[in-house]
Design a protein around this motif. Structure first.
Motif, PDB file in Angstrom:
ATOM      1  N   SER A 182       0.805  -1.228   0.000  1.00 61.10           N
ATOM      2  CA  SER A 182       0.000   0.000   0.000  1.00 61.10           C
ATOM      3  C   SER A 182       0.837   1.275   0.000  1.00 61.10           C
ATOM      4  O   SER A 182       0.285   2.371  -0.033  1.00 61.10           O
ATOM      5  CB  SER A 182      -0.944   0.009   1.210  1.00 61.10           C
ATOM      6  N   SER A 183       2.159   1.143   0.016  1.00 61.93           N
ATOM      7  CA  SER A 183       3.008   2.332   0.152  1.00 61.93           C
ATOM      8  C   SER A 183       2.832   3.303  -1.011  1.00 61.93           C
ATOM      9  O   SER A 183       2.809   4.522  -0.818  1.00 61.93           O
ATOM     10  CB  SER A 183       4.477   1.925   0.283  1.00 61.93           C
ATOM     11  N   GLY A 184       2.688   2.784  -2.230  1.00 62.62           N
ATOM     12  CA  GLY A 184       2.503   3.667  -3.380  1.00 62.62           C
ATOM     13  C   GLY A 184       1.197   4.424  -3.308  1.00 62.62           C
ATOM     14  O   GLY A 184       1.151   5.640  -3.555  1.00 62.62           O
ATOM     15  N   SER A 185       0.110   3.737  -2.926  1.00 62.09           N
ATOM     16  CA  SER A 185      -1.197   4.380  -2.791  1.00 62.09           C
ATOM     17  C   SER A 185      -1.174   5.406  -1.677  1.00 62.09           C
ATOM     18  O   SER A 185      -1.757   6.490  -1.791  1.00 62.09           O
ATOM     19  CB  SER A 185      -2.271   3.321  -2.515  1.00 62.09           C
ATOM     20  N   HIS A 186      -0.494   5.057  -0.591  1.00 63.15           N
ATOM     21  CA  HIS A 186      -0.365   5.985   0.541  1.00 63.15           C
ATOM     22  C   HIS A 186       0.347   7.257   0.105  1.00 63.15           C
ATOM     23  O   HIS A 186      -0.086   8.375   0.406  1.00 63.15           O
ATOM     24  CB  HIS A 186       0.410   5.287   1.667  1.00 63.15           C
TER      25      HIS A 186
END
Length: 215
Positions: free
Chosen positions: A15-19
């Motif tokens: 989820s790091s990219g979406s975050h």
């Protein structure tokens, strides 16, 4: 032999990219750089009210669920702080003066849906909101405090008086994620729902930006 990554670590990594896309959306970026107005900030607080009203109503329904209830803590409750912030920022008639944006209505509908039918989906939204609040949210609160000359009034949403050590609290939360009795298929569903929650947040910032531009 390759190391086995924990579920909480996989969730964080996936989820790091979406975050990052969410937190760097134009509206939020401008607000943090000092380019947003007090009215912009109030607009954000108002949308948070509708989101957390749905999330914390769902939390009450999940208190009897053996998996979801593990993640619930009264120390996380944000609704009373949001109500106080809105009364300070808008006035005693704040309830009549705010309305959810279309994306907020969709976001709230999804929280209500999973909060009534799917514990793992509820945890996904719970995780996305509250662990974010205990991370970047604390920074946002300090920036808004300096930017608009607030003391505690106006930024109560970002103040967690009952959590002495946010880092330790988040560590325990991640241990609870790792211990949740979900098989691999359910873990994938939970990750997908976290990504969906981040997308709602990104769209909210985009819609707030559009409203600001129209004004």
């Amino acid at each position: 032999m390759a190391d086995i990554i924990s579920f909480s670590a996989a969730l964080r990594e996936r989820s790091s990219g979406s975050h990052s896309r969410s937190e760097h959306a134009g509206f939020m970026s401008d607000l943090l750089k000092g380019e947003g107005s007090r009215e912009d900030y109030i607009s954000l607080v108002a949308q948070h009210y509708f989101i957390y009203e749905a999330l914390e109503s769902a939390a009450e329904r999940m208190r009897t669920d053996p998996v979801a209830s593990v993640f619930l803590s009264d120390a996380l409750t944000r609704l009373p702080a949001l109500e106080s912030d809105l009364e300070f920022l808008i006035g005693p008639d704040w309830r009549e003066r705010i309305a959810p944006l279309p994306v907020t209505e969709r976001y709230v509908a999804r929280i209500r849906e999973v909060g009534a039918t799917w514990p793992g989906g509820f945890v996904a939204h719970h995780y996305t909101r509250y662990l974010g609040d205990l991370s970047g949210g604390l920074f946002i609160g300090r920036v808004m405090q300096r930017r608009f000359g607030f003391e505690t009034n106006g930024i109560g949403f970002y103040v967690f008086d009952d959590i002495a050590d946010p880092g330790a609290f988040k560590d325990v939360y991640r241990e609870q994620l790792d211990a949740a009795p979900w098989d691999q298929a359910e873990r994938e569903r939970v990750i997908d729902e976290v990504l969906r929650a981040y997308e709602f947040n990104t769209q909210l910032f985009q819609e707030l930006d559009a409203v600001r531009g129209a004004a």
